[in-house]
Design a protein around this motif. Structure first.
Motif, PDB file in Angstrom:
ATOM      1  N   SER A 329       0.853  -1.188   0.000  1.00 57.28           N
ATOM      2  CA  SER A 329       0.000   0.000   0.000  1.00 57.28           C
ATOM      3  C   SER A 329       0.891   1.241   0.000  1.00 57.28           C
ATOM      4  N   ILE A 330       0.457   2.260  -0.735  1.00 54.88           N
ATOM      5  CA  ILE A 330       1.193   3.518  -0.806  1.00 54.88           C
ATOM      6  C   ILE A 330       0.257   4.615  -0.325  1.00 54.88           C
ATOM      7  N   SER A 331       0.592   5.230   0.800  1.00 51.81           N
ATOM      8  CA  SER A 331      -0.250   6.244   1.424  1.00 51.81           C
ATOM      9  C   SER A 331       0.216   7.630   1.023  1.00 51.81           C
ATOM     10  N   VAL A 332      -0.675   8.419   0.430  1.00 51.46           N
ATOM     11  CA  VAL A 332      -0.357   9.777  -0.015  1.00 51.46           C
ATOM     12  C   VAL A 332      -1.138  10.759   0.853  1.00 51.46           C
ATOM     13  N   PRO A 333      -0.476  11.486   1.748  1.00 52.33           N
ATOM     14  CA  PRO A 333      -1.172  12.400   2.654  1.00 52.33           C
ATOM     15  C   PRO A 333      -1.593  13.687   1.957  1.00 52.33           C
ATOM     16  N   GLY A 334      -2.372  14.484   2.664  1.00 51.34           N
ATOM     17  CA  GLY A 334      -2.923  15.697   2.069  1.00 51.34           C
ATOM     18  C   GLY A 334      -2.418  16.984   2.688  1.00 51.34           C
ATOM     19  N   THR A 335      -3.298  17.983   2.731  1.00 52.70           N
ATOM     20  CA  THR A 335      -2.956  19.329   3.166  1.00 52.70           C
ATOM     21  C   THR A 335      -2.273  19.360   4.528  1.00 52.70           C
ATOM     22  N   MET A 421      -3.038   2.181  -3.874  1.00 51.68           N
ATOM     23  CA  MET A 421      -2.699   3.551  -3.519  1.00 51.68           C
ATOM     24  C   MET A 421      -3.836   4.117  -2.667  1.00 51.68           C
ATOM     25  N   ILE A 422      -3.502   4.555  -1.456  1.00 54.67           N
ATOM     26  CA  ILE A 422      -4.496   5.116  -0.534  1.00 54.67           C
ATOM     27  C   ILE A 422      -4.197   6.594  -0.362  1.00 54.67           C
ATOM     28  N   ALA A 423      -5.085   7.442  -0.858  1.00 56.65           N
ATOM     29  CA  ALA A 423      -4.859   8.883  -0.819  1.00 56.65           C
ATOM     30  C   ALA A 423      -5.895   9.560   0.070  1.00 56.65           C
ATOM     31  N   HIS A 424      -5.432  10.581   0.774  1.00 57.89           N
ATOM     32  CA  HIS A 424      -6.287  11.294   1.718  1.00 57.89           C
ATOM     33  C   HIS A 424      -6.327  12.769   1.366  1.00 57.89           C
ATOM     34  N   SER A 425      -7.521  13.339   1.372  1.00 60.55           N
ATOM     35  CA  SER A 425      -7.686  14.789   1.221  1.00 60.55           C
ATOM     36  C   SER A 425      -7.019  15.284  -0.073  1.00 60.55           C
ATOM     37  N   TYR A 426      -6.150  16.295   0.020  1.00 58.65           N
ATOM     38  CA  TYR A 426      -5.495  16.827  -1.178  1.00 58.65           C
ATOM     39  C   TYR A 426      -4.622  15.773  -1.855  1.00 58.65           C
ATOM     40  N   GLY A 427      -4.195  14.772  -1.113  1.00 57.76           N
ATOM     41  CA  GLY A 427      -3.398  13.707  -1.706  1.00 57.76           C
ATOM     42  C   GLY A 427      -4.126  12.995  -2.827  1.00 57.76           C
ATOM     43  N   THR A 428      -5.487  12.988  -2.786  1.00 56.66           N
ATOM     44  CA  THR A 428      -6.247  12.360  -3.867  1.00 56.66           C
ATOM     45  C   THR A 428      -6.072  13.134  -5.170  1.00 56.66           C
ATOM     46  N   ALA A 429      -5.850  14.445  -5.088  1.00 56.38           N
ATOM     47  CA  ALA A 429      -5.607  15.238  -6.294  1.00 56.38           C
ATOM     48  C   ALA A 429      -4.255  14.867  -6.907  1.00 56.38           C
ATOM     49  N   LEU A 449      -9.959   8.887   0.213  1.00 56.19           N
ATOM     50  CA  LEU A 449     -10.552   9.167   1.528  1.00 56.19           C
ATOM     51  C   LEU A 449     -10.678  10.674   1.726  1.00 56.19           C
ATOM     52  N   GLY A 450     -11.886  11.129   2.012  1.00 58.17           N
ATOM     53  CA  GLY A 450     -12.101  12.555   2.267  1.00 58.17           C
ATOM     54  C   GLY A 450     -11.616  13.423   1.118  1.00 58.17           C
ATOM     55  N   SER A 451     -11.991  13.067  -0.101  1.00 56.67           N
ATOM     56  CA  SER A 451     -11.427  13.722  -1.281  1.00 56.67           C
ATOM     57  C   SER A 451     -12.236  14.935  -1.733  1.00 56.67           C
ATOM     58  N   PRO A 452     -11.548  16.052  -2.009  1.00 53.16           N
ATOM     59  CA  PRO A 452     -12.214  17.207  -2.602  1.00 53.16           C
ATOM     60  C   PRO A 452     -12.334  17.080  -4.117  1.00 53.16           C
ATOM     61  N   GLY A 453     -11.774  16.013  -4.676  1.00 55.95           N
ATOM     62  CA  GLY A 453     -11.793  15.806  -6.115  1.00 55.95           C
ATOM     63  C   GLY A 453     -10.448  15.314  -6.605  1.00 55.95           C
TER      64      GLY A 453
END
Length: 567
Positions: A329-335, A421-429, A449-453
């Motif tokens: 799993s690859i975790s991509v954090p956000g803001t 790939m697990i992305a959170h918040s801005y990381g989903t962008a 997870l918790g994606s603004p888009g």
């Protein structure tokens, strides 16, 4: 250059060289063991004791300095051992060819006469004696003599050049420096290693893509692979396509080296702000690594990259070896994710996910490696929780190529592993930009997870099967609502906002936003129990269990009860 003589090369005994090489390598090994013992037994003991205050801080710095001095000595001893080992193998090889040439000459009827000035090669029957050879025979004998002289001279020259090269290298290494305690000796140690590495054909690291890098590494000799991490640690540590263990070794060397380089100016109060921030970031990486030294196999911390491209730092760290794991799993954090305030928490999150995977696996070992990927400049919240970088696309687009490169590097190791790939918040962008820019993100599943888009309006625009795109948002009204619904006006579009003011972008003027949890996006929307923007990793939660099931590919289980739960 000292010339090696005929008799000297013929009679030389190189066993003492071999013994010297073994002694230096043994010394290096014992110093490395001492470094590990000192770090885990003394440094960690001070931390575990809860010793705080100014005196503790001073003691901690002094202890770290001592550990680095031991590490420098270990590196220098290993380098000297490698140089001696190279000499002990190359010169005997030349000597073996020399002995073979001597035997061949004598077998063919020639006589070798050694003297203080060197040697001569003579025909077996002297000129003028009874039975003088015919002119043709004499010509053949002279040709044979000339041929052997040329062979002997070539081998003597090779031995002289090798001897001179090793002597020069060993002189610069200065064995007495193994006891040196100057902190800037790290630089000298790396330069020494590069000189010795050159004897093995190790030179500057080429600039290659991940697939080419993997092939290049596999084509090196064992000696070259052993030397490269010590000779070019910073360069190797950041190369996608190299084995994770190699990157970890190189990065730990480079990390200690860089901390040592920064220390004098920081201690003297003359360091610029950028260097201070870099010191703080690297110190945090070091702290996390030291704190995790006793982790069991499969849960060990592996440093895959660090850097100072951004003021908030860069780091890629894995729990478990992605080259050995069945699932990655690859975790991509956000803001607001930074090295200082995000690394320890990021490791805690993926630890929780791994634990959830273990509980779902018979025997309790899920064979999952989890990567915390912070190799982009995550946006800051700014005033009142809002900033231009947070609603803009620049940060995600800048980081997306590095995310793709990292995934390609994992794939380049050759094993057919399942990657999520697990992305959170801005990381989903960031993930969205990585996927939409080419032929897809190169992974088997994407979790949002918790994606603004994701900068696309349909899951299929990520260039992957929508059945493998998963999404969740928190229940009720919370910060998650603000991030998802407020951020959607910028990130829920499929084109970069342009020509509009920040206010218009936020208000959605000229936009029709779609987020991954919207029905029209086409993803698998999961039924979780998160109630806030950071609740997706709460131990025992359904949100966390859903992630673990996706990471392990349990959606293919014949028992539907083992599938991630959907709305």
């Amino acid at each position: 250059m000292t010339v090696v003589g005929f008799t000297e090369l013929r009679t030389a005994n190189f066993e003492s060289w071999r013994e010297s090489a073994r002694t230096w390598r043994t010394t290096a090994g014992k110093l490395a063991e001492l470094e590990n013992t000192f770090r885990t037994g003394v440094n960690d003991g001070v931390e575990a004791a809860g010793w705080k205050g100014r005196a503790a801080g001073t003691a901690d710095r002094d202890l770290e300095v001592t550990v680095r001095q031991i590490a420098i000595s270990a590196s220098q001893a290993q380098t000297i051992g490698m140089a001696a080992e190279r000499a002990a193998s190359e010169l005997p090889a030349i000597q073996a060819l020399f002995h073979a040439a001597i035997q061949e000459a004598e077998t063919s009827g020639l006589r070798i006469v050694e003297n203080p000035a060197g040697y001569t090669v003579q025909a077996a029957t002297p000129t003028g004696a009874a039975g003088d050879p015919t002119p043709a025979d004499a010509a053949r004998q002279q040709s044979a003599v000339d041929g052997f002289v040329a062979r002997f001279d070539t081998l003597l020259r090779q031995a002289s050049e090798a001897d001179a090269g090793f002597a020069a290298t060993l002189t610069t290494l200065m064995p007495g420096d193994v006891a040196e305690t100057r902190l800037d000796a790290w630089h000298d140690s790396v330069e020494d290693t590069r000189r010795v590495a050159g004897l093995y054909g190790v030179g500057p690291v080429p600039d290659l893509d991940p697939t080419q890098t993997a092939a290049w590494w596999r084509g090196l000799s064992d000696e070259q692979r052993a030397l490269y991490p010590a000779a070019y640690p910073r360069r190797l540590g950041g190369m996608d396509g190299l084995p994770a263990a190699v990157r970890d070794t190189a990065n730990r060397i480079a990390l200690d080296q860089r901390l040592t380089e920064l220390a004098p100016a920081l201690a003297g109060g003359t360091s610029p702000n950028h260097d201070r921030r870099e010191w703080e970031n690297l110190t945090e990486i070091k702290r996390v690594l030291v704190a995790g030294h006793a982790r069991p196999p499969g849960k060990e911390l592996i440093l895959l990259k660090f850097g100072d491209k951004f003021l908030d730092g860069q780091v890629i760290m894995s729990v478990g070896d992605p080259d050995r794991a069945e699932h990655v799993s690859i975790s991509v954090p956000g803001t607001d994710a930074t090295v200082i305030n995000g690394l320890a928490g990021g490791i805690k999150r993926i630890d929780a996910m791994q634990h959830a995977a273990d509980t779902l696996t018979p025997g309790g070992s899920s064979n999952v490696a989890s990567v915390f990927w912070l190799d982009y400049d995550a946006p800051e919240k700014g005033v009142a929780g809002l900033s231009g970088s947070m609603v803009g696309w620049d940060r995600s687009q800048e980081g997306a190529p590095r995310l793709n490169s990292f995934v390609n590097g994992v794939r380049a190791q050759g094993r057919d592993r399942h990657i999520t790939m697990i992305a959170h918040s801005y990381g989903t962008a960031v993930v969205g930009d990585a996927a939409r820019a080419g032929s897809g993100p190169g992974v088997d599943d994407v979790v949002s997870l918790g994606s603004p888009g994701m900068h696309v309006k349909r899951a299929q625009d990520l260039h992957m099967d929508p059945k493998h795109v998963w999404a969740e948002r928190a229940l009720g009204t919370s910060k998650d609502t603000l991030v998802v619904e407020g951020g959607a006006y910028s990130h829920g579009a499929d084109h970069k906002p342009g020509g509009r003011s920040l206010v218009d972008t936020i208000l959605g003027e000229g936009n029709d936003p779609v987020t991954p949890t919207d029905e029209e996006f086409g993803a698998n929307v999961m039924s979780g129990d998160a109630h806030a923007h950071d609740d997706y990793w709460n131990p025992g939660s359904e949100s966390l269990v859903n992630q673990a099931k996706i990471v392990m590919g349990m959606y293919n289980d014949p028992n539907p009860l083992q599938h991630p739960r959907l709305e």
